[in-house]
Design a protein around this motif. Structure first.
Motif, mmCIF file in Angstrom:
data_model
loop_
_atom_site.group_PDB
_atom_site.id
_atom_site.type_symbol
_atom_site.label_atom_id
_atom_site.label_comp_id
_atom_site.label_asym_id
_atom_site.label_seq_id
_atom_site.Cartn_x
_atom_site.Cartn_y
_atom_site.Cartn_z
ATOM 1 N N GLY A 14 0.793 -1.223 0.000
ATOM 2 C CA GLY A 14 0.000 0.000 0.000
ATOM 3 C C GLY A 14 0.822 1.267 0.000
ATOM 4 N N TYR A 15 2.134 1.185 -0.144
ATOM 5 C CA TYR A 15 2.968 2.386 -0.106
ATOM 6 C C TYR A 15 3.345 2.845 -1.516
ATOM 7 N N ASP A 16 3.626 4.134 -1.614
ATOM 8 C CA ASP A 16 4.022 4.695 -2.907
ATOM 9 C C ASP A 16 5.520 4.873 -3.037
ATOM 10 N N GLU A 17 6.179 5.021 -1.907
ATOM 11 C CA GLU A 17 7.608 5.315 -1.953
ATOM 12 C C GLU A 17 8.369 4.457 -0.961
ATOM 13 N N PHE A 18 9.660 4.336 -1.223
ATOM 14 C CA PHE A 18 10.499 3.607 -0.284
ATOM 15 C C PHE A 18 11.079 4.529 0.754
ATOM 16 N N ARG A 19 11.397 3.970 1.875
ATOM 17 C CA ARG A 19 12.154 4.709 2.879
ATOM 18 C C ARG A 19 13.626 4.683 2.460
ATOM 19 N N LEU A 21 17.271 3.916 1.692
ATOM 20 C CA LEU A 21 18.044 2.671 1.511
ATOM 21 C C LEU A 21 17.230 1.455 1.094
ATOM 22 N N GLN A 22 15.933 1.453 1.333
ATOM 23 C CA GLN A 22 15.154 0.250 1.022
ATOM 24 C C GLN A 22 15.337 -0.192 -0.429
ATOM 25 N N ILE A 23 15.224 0.750 -1.348
ATOM 26 C CA ILE A 23 15.294 0.364 -2.763
ATOM 27 C C ILE A 23 16.679 -0.177 -3.116
ATOM 28 N N THR A 41 15.534 0.878 14.639
ATOM 29 C CA THR A 41 14.183 0.352 14.838
ATOM 30 C C THR A 41 13.197 1.251 14.111
ATOM 31 N N GLY A 42 12.269 0.637 13.412
ATOM 32 C CA GLY A 42 11.280 1.441 12.701
ATOM 33 C C GLY A 42 11.771 1.932 11.353
ATOM 34 N N GLY A 43 12.998 1.589 11.006
ATOM 35 C CA GLY A 43 13.559 2.042 9.736
ATOM 36 C C GLY A 43 12.898 1.381 8.534
ATOM 37 N N GLY A 44 12.277 0.232 8.782
ATOM 38 C CA GLY A 44 11.616 -0.473 7.687
ATOM 39 C C GLY A 44 12.456 -1.616 7.135
ATOM 40 N N LYS A 45 13.041 -2.391 8.029
ATOM 41 C CA LYS A 45 13.901 -3.495 7.588
ATOM 42 C C LYS A 45 13.098 -4.622 6.949
ATOM 43 N N SER A 46 11.910 -4.923 7.522
ATOM 44 C CA SER A 46 11.158 -6.090 7.037
ATOM 45 C C SER A 46 10.915 -6.039 5.529
ATOM 46 N N LEU A 47 10.570 -4.837 5.066
ATOM 47 C CA LEU A 47 10.258 -4.705 3.642
ATOM 48 C C LEU A 47 11.426 -5.146 2.755
ATOM 49 N N CYS A 48 12.648 -5.033 3.275
ATOM 50 C CA CYS A 48 13.845 -5.351 2.485
ATOM 51 C C CYS A 48 13.928 -6.829 2.111
ATOM 52 N N ILE A 292 8.005 -6.941 21.289
ATOM 53 C CA ILE A 292 6.887 -6.320 20.583
ATOM 54 C C ILE A 292 7.351 -5.372 19.494
ATOM 55 N N ASP A 293 6.565 -5.296 18.474
ATOM 56 C CA ASP A 293 6.845 -4.439 17.337
ATOM 57 C C ASP A 293 5.692 -3.484 17.125
ATOM 58 N N LYS A 294 5.073 -3.029 18.213
ATOM 59 C CA LYS A 294 3.885 -2.200 18.060
ATOM 60 C C LYS A 294 4.272 -0.902 17.363
ATOM 61 N N GLY A 320 6.968 5.470 17.929
ATOM 62 C CA GLY A 320 6.833 5.984 16.569
ATOM 63 C C GLY A 320 7.470 5.195 15.443
ATOM 64 N N ARG A 321 7.384 3.888 15.490
ATOM 65 C CA ARG A 321 7.911 3.108 14.365
ATOM 66 C C ARG A 321 7.185 3.437 13.076
ATOM 67 N N ASP A 322 5.943 3.857 13.199
ATOM 68 C CA ASP A 322 5.162 4.151 11.994
ATOM 69 C C ASP A 322 5.537 5.498 11.376
HETATM 70 P P1 ADP Z 1 12.185 -2.383 11.607
HETATM 71 O O1 ADP Z 1 12.119 -3.871 11.441
HETATM 72 O O2 ADP Z 1 13.328 -1.758 10.884
HETATM 73 O O3 ADP Z 1 12.123 -1.944 13.027
HETATM 74 P P2 ADP Z 1 9.635 -2.466 10.300
HETATM 75 O O4 ADP Z 1 10.031 -3.275 9.135
HETATM 76 O O5 ADP Z 1 8.888 -3.159 11.379
HETATM 77 O O6 ADP Z 1 10.910 -1.744 10.919
HETATM 78 O O7 ADP Z 1 8.833 -1.198 9.768
HETATM 79 C C1 ADP Z 1 8.380 -0.192 10.639
HETATM 80 C C2 ADP Z 1 7.100 0.437 10.116
HETATM 81 O O8 ADP Z 1 7.361 1.172 8.936
HETATM 82 C C3 ADP Z 1 6.046 -0.582 9.764
HETATM 83 O O9 ADP Z 1 4.821 -0.156 10.325
HETATM 84 C C4 ADP Z 1 6.021 -0.555 8.246
HETATM 85 O O10 ADP Z 1 4.755 -0.863 7.749
HETATM 86 C C5 ADP Z 1 6.420 0.868 7.930
HETATM 87 N N1 ADP Z 1 7.077 0.997 6.623
HETATM 88 C C6 ADP Z 1 8.104 0.260 6.143
HETATM 89 N N2 ADP Z 1 8.454 0.661 4.910
HETATM 90 C C7 ADP Z 1 7.636 1.688 4.587
HETATM 91 C C8 ADP Z 1 7.488 2.538 3.426
HETATM 92 N N3 ADP Z 1 8.266 2.404 2.358
HETATM 93 N N4 ADP Z 1 6.525 3.490 3.464
HETATM 94 C C9 ADP Z 1 5.745 3.640 4.548
HETATM 95 N N5 ADP Z 1 5.819 2.874 5.660
HETATM 96 C C10 ADP Z 1 6.755 1.904 5.686
#
Ligand code: ADP
Ligand code: MG
Ligand code: ZN
Length: 718
Positions: A14-19, A21-23, A41-48, A292-294, A320-322
């Motif tokens: 559902g996202y339009d852009e990468f955070r 380094l992700q790309i 933490t919250g950087g968005g590692k999972s998406l990678c 937790i990853d809330k 504020g991970r979000d």
């Molecule tokens: P980390 O594992 O690095 O702590 P997560 O992978 O759990 O971080 O991601 C943290 C939050 O950021 C999640 O809620 C995720 O949905 C959101 N997120 C990740 N990538 C993006 C993105 N490109 N755009 C918007 N939100 C993102």
């Protein structure tokens, strides 16, 4: 390749852009390389690894240390329509067999496993029969004995590269020193891995330190500000957590204590209540957090200051991970150092003890800082931070004004002088304030001319002034348990030569209650309704609410008011599956709300820059549209407001637009162009509709500029 990546990003996440380094990381993974990722933490590692998993033909295997986390991640993936499962000890043998069959049949894209699985030969056999395209090792620091969270089971992962020499590995962590990083690469056999290290700055976290005086009262104010939102309060001891939690409950908050002394079952339940938004406050020792990853924790409080900056940054990192603005508040008093030191003294190893003491000193230095906290912390972790003003720490945000402190300094120094430099700050303050103690009357100090001569400063303020006089070297303080104040040579000179002195003014308001509401311009009423709906759906599906939508998504909805599914799909976090599953329910609530309140949907800009501007900009430059409105109320023209604020006229107009959309009543009559012009443009809008400006512009033969046209539309709406 890259356009398909973006399509996948929107469709599944559902996202339009990468955070940041992700790309780059994703491209490197898809190029079949081994990768190491160090991101906060919250950087968005999972998406990678989750996004490549969808692009690759086979299965992505994810090793993750915590059972609870695994389930949340898999629930989130499933809600996005991704075929994911996990295998760990929480499942029965039969369930595991069933999942293994699914994996073997090629139906799964992502499989999470616990590291101890790797010690079973049967499981290794099973893995060998899979078509594995990628292996992700999450929380990779767990493999290193040098790390803070070593897990022996992670040692099993050494065999991954041997079992799957051709399969790329991606290792990810938020905490790794150079030593730990080398260890991870060596243990996993990926010494050649590409290394990605992102900045550790978390710009959405607001860092502040407040004096721990009337602490409970201050805490309650903070908690009320974050009514119903997720909060973690870190305390010093198990007992503290229970006491405070009881106290908060009796004040009507929904709080629970959490510490390592509680039974595993009770801890699990407490976490679960928190994750599911049944309670919103966790009062914890540092035992809480790893599991937790809330994403929507809005406030992290350190009720007692922590014992190292490493720990501190990790704990506040849970806010504020979000990516939404969140607060991190440390309560500080020098007196709490004693609690820490009591434990430091128990350490037998002299070297370790010294190091622990140094770490404690660094935290105290941080707490007493007068310059940017963000800069200090990032420097501490070896990063350079060059911004002059981070705008999101208390030191950068308080205006530093000074006041003439000559008289009060003279009074303090005289009091020390008259009592022969033999007393501490407490005694001197009592004397100046006229608070007579037995000792004082025994010594006859109530007869001195300096007795009871200060009534314009509180005790706290006097303490602060004394601290500043120490920093200015007019006084020194002896060490030991009962430090004594002594006048320095410079102090004597100050008195005899009748010098002047300026000191930093006391902050009058330590907790800025306004800040938060100012920051967020979304419709709070709608946001609350959307949260209720989210909770209902989550309960029905038995998943945490954040699996349905993040707060960030709900806030965007409460800002743009999308009223059809096309617009709804443009909201961040709305992928195709979520649109299908939840779109109807959420749209219903939004449409009802805008009808009831006479609101209009706003155009959603697809590009990230615009969207970000709408949601995050306020967090950075403090509510800028309300400052515009102030000037507007003083009847300045658009051009003058733009000049006064150093912004473009079009920006000023968009501020006004936003306020009108939010329902602010404004009198714009005085901005109206000549009646004839106004009528002409108004007619054009009636002819072309008021959605778009271009048709109107053209209808009017390009005679009037966009600014004027927009202005007329505003006046028509206001
Ligand atoms: P980390 O594992 O690095 O702590 P997560 O992978 O759990 O971080 O991601 C943290 C939050 O950021 C999640 O809620 C995720 O949905 C959101 N997120 C990740 N990538 C993006 C993105 N490109 N755009 C918007 N939100 C993102
Ligand atoms: Mg993670
Ligand atoms: Zn700062």
């Amino acid at each position: 390749m890259s356009s398909s990546i973006y399509a996948t990003l929107k469709k599944y996440f559902g996202y339009d852009e990468f955070r940041p380094l992700q790309i780059d990381i994703i491209n490197s993974v898809l190029a079949n390389k081994d990768n190491f990722v160090l991101m906060p933490t919250g950087g968005g590692k999972s998406l990678c690894f989750q996004l490549p998993a969808l692009e690759l033909s086979g299965l992505t295997l994810v090793i993750s240390p915590l059972i609870a986390l695994m389930k949340d991640q898999v629930d989130s993936l499933k809600a996005n329509g991704i075929a994911a499962e996990f295998i760990n000890s929480s499942l029965s043998a039969r369930e595991i067999i069933c999942l293994q069959d699914q994996a073997l049949s090629g139906k799964l894209k992502i499989l999470y496993i616990a590291p101890e699985r790797m010690s079973l030969d049967s499981f290794k056999m099973f893995l060998k029969n899979l078509d594995i395209s990628l292996i992700a090792v999450d929380e990779a620091h767990c493999i290193s004995e040098w790390g803070h969270d070593f897990r022996p089971d992670y040692r099993n992962l050494r065999m991954l590269k041997k079992l799957f020499p051709q399969t790329p590995i991606i290792a990810l962590t938020a905490t790794a020193t150079e030593k730990v990083r080398q260890d991870i690469l060596k243990e996993l056999g990926i010494e050649q891995a590409k290394v990605f290290i992102s900045s550790f700055n978390r710009p959405n976290l607001n860092l502040s330190v407040i004096k721990k005086k009337n602490a409970l009262e201050k805490l309650l104010i903070l908690l009320k500000k974050y009514k119903d939102e997720s909060i973690i309060i870190y305390c010093f001891s198990r007992k503290d957590t229970e006491n405070l939690s009881n106290e908060l409950n009796s004040e009507g908050f929904k709080a629970r204590a959490y510490h390592a002394g509680l039974e595993a079952e009770k801890r699990r339940r407490t976490q679960d209540l928190f994750i599911k938004d049944e309670i919103n406050i966790i009062v914890a020792t540092i035992a809480f957090g790893m599991g937790i990853d809330k994403p929507d924790v809005r406030l992290v409080v350190h009720y007692t200051f922590p014992k190292s900056l490493e720990g501190y940054y990790q704990e506040v990192g849970r806010a504020g991970r979000d990516g939404l603005p969140s607060d991190c508040v440390m309560f500080y008093t020098y007196a709490d150092a004693r609690k820490h030191k009591f434990f430091l003294n128990e350490i037998v190893d002299e070297k370790i003890k010294k190091q622990a003491e140094r770490k404690l000193d660094e935290v105290m230095k941080y707490a007493e800082l007068k310059s940017c906290r963000r800069q200090y912390i990032l420097n501490y972790f070896g990063e350079t931070y060059l911004e002059k003003n981070c705008k999101t720490c208390d030191c950068c945000n308080t205006e530093k004004t000074t006041f003439d402190a000559t008289i009060i300094a003279q009074k303090i120094l005289s009091a020390i002088l008259r009592t022969d430099s033999r007393f501490g700050a407490g005694y001197i303050i009592n004397m100046l304030k006229g608070k007579l103690t037995d000792r004082m009357s025994d010594l006859g100090h109530n007869k001195l001319s300096v007795f009871n001569i200060v009534n314009d400063f509180s005790n706290d303020e006097l303490r602060e002034i004394i601290d500043q006089l120490i920093k200015h070297d007019l006084i020194t303080k002896t060490g030991g348990e009962y430090p004594i104040l002594i006048i320095t040579a410079k102090g004597h000179r100050f008195l005899t030569q009748k010098e002047k002195i300026e000191l930093t003014a006391m902050p009058t308001k330590e907790i800025d209650e306004e800040r938060r509401t100012e920051n967020l311009t979304y419709d709070q009423g709608l946001f609350a309704k959307l949260r209720v709906l989210r909770k209902q759906i989550a309960d029905k599906m038995n998943v945490p609410p954040f699996v349905i939508f993040s707060d960030a998504s709900l806030q965007e909805m409460a800002y743009y008011f999308p009223a059809n599914s096309e617009n709804f799909s443009l909201i961040g976090g709305v992928g195709s599956r979520k649109l299908e599953s939840f779109g109807k329910d959420f749209l219903k609530v939004i449409i009802e709300h805008i009808k009831e309140n006479n609101l209009l949907s706003k155009e959603i800009y697809k590009s990230r820059v615009r969207k970000k501007a709408a949601i995050y900009k306020q967090a950075l430059d403090k509510d800028t549209s309300s400052a515009t409105i102030d000037l507007l109320n003083r009847k300045l023209t658009i051009i003058d407001i733009a000049k006064a604020r150093g912004l473009a006229p079009s920006t000023i107009i968009s501020h006004i637009e936003r306020q009108i959309d939010l329902g602010t009543k404004l009198n714009l009559e005085y901005l109206k162009p000549r009646q004839a012009v106004y009528e002409k443009i108004k007619t054009a809008f009636q002819q072309c509709g008021d959605e778009k400006l271009r048709p109107v512009f053209e209808y009017l033969n390009e005679e009037y500029d966009y600014e004027t046209i927009k202005l007329v539309r505003l006046i028509m709406k206001a």
